[in-house]
Scaffold this active site. Structure first.
Site, PDB file in Angstrom:
ATOM      1  N   LYS A   1       0.811  -1.220   0.000  1.00  0.00           N
ATOM      2  CA  LYS A   1       0.000   0.000   0.000  1.00  0.00           C
ATOM      3  C   LYS A   1       0.846   1.274   0.000  1.00  0.00           C
ATOM      4  O   LYS A   1       0.482   2.267  -0.645  1.00  0.00           O
ATOM      5  CB  LYS A   1      -0.959   0.005   1.194  1.00  0.00           C
ATOM      6  CG  LYS A   1      -2.073  -1.018   1.095  1.00  0.00           C
ATOM      7  CD  LYS A   1      -3.054  -0.886   2.249  1.00  0.00           C
ATOM      8  CE  LYS A   1      -4.178  -1.907   2.142  1.00  0.00           C
ATOM      9  NZ  LYS A   1      -5.171  -1.742   3.224  1.00  0.00           N
TER      10      LYS A   1
ATOM     11  N   GLY B   1      -4.114   1.451  18.421  1.00  0.00           N
ATOM     12  CA  GLY B   1      -3.119   1.185  17.396  1.00  0.00           C
ATOM     13  C   GLY B   1      -2.713   2.469  16.697  1.00  0.00           C
ATOM     14  O   GLY B   1      -3.461   3.453  16.698  1.00  0.00           O
TER      15      GLY B   1
ATOM     16  N   GLY C   1      -0.671   2.149  13.550  1.00  0.00           N
ATOM     17  CA  GLY C   1      -0.034   1.705  12.316  1.00  0.00           C
ATOM     18  C   GLY C   1      -0.754   2.240  11.092  1.00  0.00           C
ATOM     19  O   GLY C   1      -1.596   3.144  11.163  1.00  0.00           O
TER      20      GLY C   1
ATOM     21  N   ALA D   1      -3.063   0.925   9.231  1.00  0.00           N
ATOM     22  CA  ALA D   1      -4.517   0.729   9.197  1.00  0.00           C
ATOM     23  C   ALA D   1      -5.231   1.886   9.883  1.00  0.00           C
ATOM     24  O   ALA D   1      -6.258   2.380   9.397  1.00  0.00           O
ATOM     25  CB  ALA D   1      -4.878  -0.594   9.859  1.00  0.00           C
TER      26      ALA D   1
ATOM     27  N   ASN E   1      -1.645   3.832  21.754  1.00  0.00           N
ATOM     28  CA  ASN E   1      -0.678   2.856  21.254  1.00  0.00           C
ATOM     29  C   ASN E   1       0.282   2.475  22.372  1.00  0.00           C
ATOM     30  O   ASN E   1       0.548   3.268  23.286  1.00  0.00           O
ATOM     31  CB  ASN E   1       0.100   3.436  20.070  1.00  0.00           C
ATOM     32  CG  ASN E   1       0.817   2.362  19.278  1.00  0.00           C
ATOM     33  OD1 ASN E   1       0.184   1.443  18.752  1.00  0.00           O
ATOM     34  ND2 ASN E   1       2.132   2.460  19.182  1.00  0.00           N
ATOM     35  N   ARG E   2       0.795   1.244  22.286  1.00  0.00           N
ATOM     36  CA  ARG E   2       1.770   0.801  23.283  1.00  0.00           C
ATOM     37  C   ARG E   2       2.982   1.730  23.297  1.00  0.00           C
ATOM     38  O   ARG E   2       3.482   2.115  24.345  1.00  0.00           O
ATOM     39  CB  ARG E   2       2.209  -0.637  22.984  1.00  0.00           C
ATOM     40  CG  ARG E   2       3.097  -1.240  24.055  1.00  0.00           C
ATOM     41  CD  ARG E   2       3.564  -2.626  23.652  1.00  0.00           C
ATOM     42  NE  ARG E   2       2.465  -3.480  23.259  1.00  0.00           N
ATOM     43  CZ  ARG E   2       1.709  -4.169  24.121  1.00  0.00           C
ATOM     44  NH1 ARG E   2       1.937  -4.063  25.417  1.00  0.00           N
ATOM     45  NH2 ARG E   2       0.724  -4.935  23.682  1.00  0.00           N
ATOM     46  N   THR E   3       3.457   2.099  22.098  1.00  0.00           N
ATOM     47  CA  THR E   3       4.546   3.069  21.975  1.00  0.00           C
ATOM     48  C   THR E   3       3.935   4.440  21.744  1.00  0.00           C
ATOM     49  O   THR E   3       3.429   4.733  20.661  1.00  0.00           O
ATOM     50  CB  THR E   3       5.472   2.708  20.804  1.00  0.00           C
ATOM     51  OG1 THR E   3       5.946   1.364  20.977  1.00  0.00           O
ATOM     52  CG2 THR E   3       6.661   3.656  20.742  1.00  0.00           C
TER      53      THR E   3
ATOM     54  N   MET F   1     -11.313  -4.084  13.508  1.00  0.00           N
ATOM     55  CA  MET F   1     -11.082  -4.007  12.072  1.00  0.00           C
ATOM     56  C   MET F   1     -10.696  -5.363  11.471  1.00  0.00           C
ATOM     57  O   MET F   1     -10.759  -5.547  10.262  1.00  0.00           O
ATOM     58  CB  MET F   1     -10.021  -2.948  11.766  1.00  0.00           C
ATOM     59  CG  MET F   1     -10.525  -1.531  12.000  1.00  0.00           C
ATOM     60  SD  MET F   1      -9.227  -0.256  11.947  1.00  0.00           S
ATOM     61  CE  MET F   1      -8.689  -0.376  10.242  1.00  0.00           C
TER      62      MET F   1
ATOM     63  N   TYR G   1     -11.419  -9.583  11.133  1.00  0.00           N
ATOM     64  CA  TYR G   1     -12.628 -10.408  11.128  1.00  0.00           C
ATOM     65  C   TYR G   1     -12.238 -11.870  11.094  1.00  0.00           C
ATOM     66  O   TYR G   1     -11.132 -12.230  10.703  1.00  0.00           O
ATOM     67  CB  TYR G   1     -13.548 -10.061   9.946  1.00  0.00           C
ATOM     68  CG  TYR G   1     -12.934 -10.278   8.585  1.00  0.00           C
ATOM     69  CD1 TYR G   1     -13.054 -11.509   7.941  1.00  0.00           C
ATOM     70  CD2 TYR G   1     -12.237  -9.258   7.935  1.00  0.00           C
ATOM     71  CE1 TYR G   1     -12.488 -11.718   6.691  1.00  0.00           C
ATOM     72  CE2 TYR G   1     -11.666  -9.463   6.692  1.00  0.00           C
ATOM     73  CZ  TYR G   1     -11.799 -10.694   6.070  1.00  0.00           C
ATOM     74  OH  TYR G   1     -11.228 -10.892   4.838  1.00  0.00           O
TER      75      TYR G   1
END
Length: 280
Positions: free
Chosen positions: A76, A137, A139, A141, A161-163, A224, A226
């Site tokens: 992408k 998240g 990232g 996405a 986010n974790r970071t 997001m 499935y």
């Protein structure tokens, strides 16, 4: 016959050919849609050959027939860099999942992921306007869905986010579009109206290290990802007594419908296609 395809590596799992074949039948459009695996180190040449026929990947009989590509992992971002023209949403997303040619025969890019997510949630009768939204998240996405969500006028959006630095970086890109802020996982201590899991943790049967305080009995939860059964994240949310949980299958179909509209100028109906995939 006009040729369309989804390109990725690997690609055997893709449901896009079925979805677009159903759309074409529904809308009386004559086209062929396939799934193509591009070499990891040859994506640019592969795309150019698909559209212009100036390479070794496609036969001469294909030349001039390549009209549109859907792009999935891991290409992408590379697809984004190939485009001569990008939509405003694609510019912000930093990635595209839909390619086509404009009137000047130049490659153009759009990111329909966020449009697909928003439409799928709104199809459930859920509004974003005035809501407190948590997106887990930071990232690609999540970056791809932030603008369409902010366009729906929520009260606020928190990217966790974790970071923390990765969430900070996303917020810096989208801060002019609305009230969007960042958070570490350990800082979350209040419930949200809508919680969206934008990580791929569910695919590995894992949960993000987040307090269940993000949920209340009125929270809508959307993963997001499935699967045939409830995702791990949605199962956990359901145990906390949330109002409803949804997965990303509808998003997959809705983002495909937007790509189909970009290519063919006709917007297919999605409800029956989603139901068919759900039953399958």
């Amino acid at each position: 016959m006009d040729q369309y395809a989804v390109v990725g590596n690997p690609i055997s799992h893709s449901k896009s050919p079925l979805i677009h074949t159903l759309f074409a039948k529904q809308c009386s459009q004559e086209l062929e849609y396939s799934k193509l695996e591009s070499p990891l180190n040859g994506f640019s040449d592969f795309v150019n050959d698909f559209f212009y026929g100036n390479g070794n990947y496609f036969a001469e009989s294909h030349q001039g027939l390549g009209k549109g590509l859907n792009v999935t992992v891991p290409f992408k971002e590379q697809a984004w860099s190939l485009c001569s023209q990008l939509s405003d949403g694609a510019k912000l997303a930093g990635a595209v999942n839909t390619l086509y040619l404009n009137d000047q025969n130049k490659i153009c890019g759009e990111n329909t992921d966020g449009i697909g997510l928003v439409r799928d949630i709104k199809n459930q009768g859920i509004s974003f306007e005035g809501k407190k939204i948590l997106i887990i998240g930071a990232g690609g996405a999540v970056r791809g869905v932030l603008q369409p969500i902010l366009n729906e006028m929520p009260e606020k959006v928190v990217v966790a986010n974790r970071t923390l630095s990765k969430a900070d970086a996303l917020v810096a890109i989208f801060s002019e579009l609305g009230d969007v802020s960042s958070s570490g996982f350990d800082q979350l201590s209040e419930p949200f109206d809508i919680v969206i899991n934008g990580t791929s943790a569910s695919l590995g049967g894992q949960l993000p290290d987040i307090s269940s305080a993000i949920f209340s009995s009125s929270t809508i939860v959307y993963d997001m990802m499935y699967a045939k059964a409830l995702t791990v994240f949605n199962a956990w949310a359901k145990e906390q007594g949330v109002r409803a949980v949804y997965d990303g299958l509808g998003m997959l179909v809705e983002q495909a419908a937007e790509a189909f509209f970009i290519w063919r100028g006709i917007r297919p109906k999605t409800e029956e296609v989603i139901q068919l995939l759900r039953e399958a």
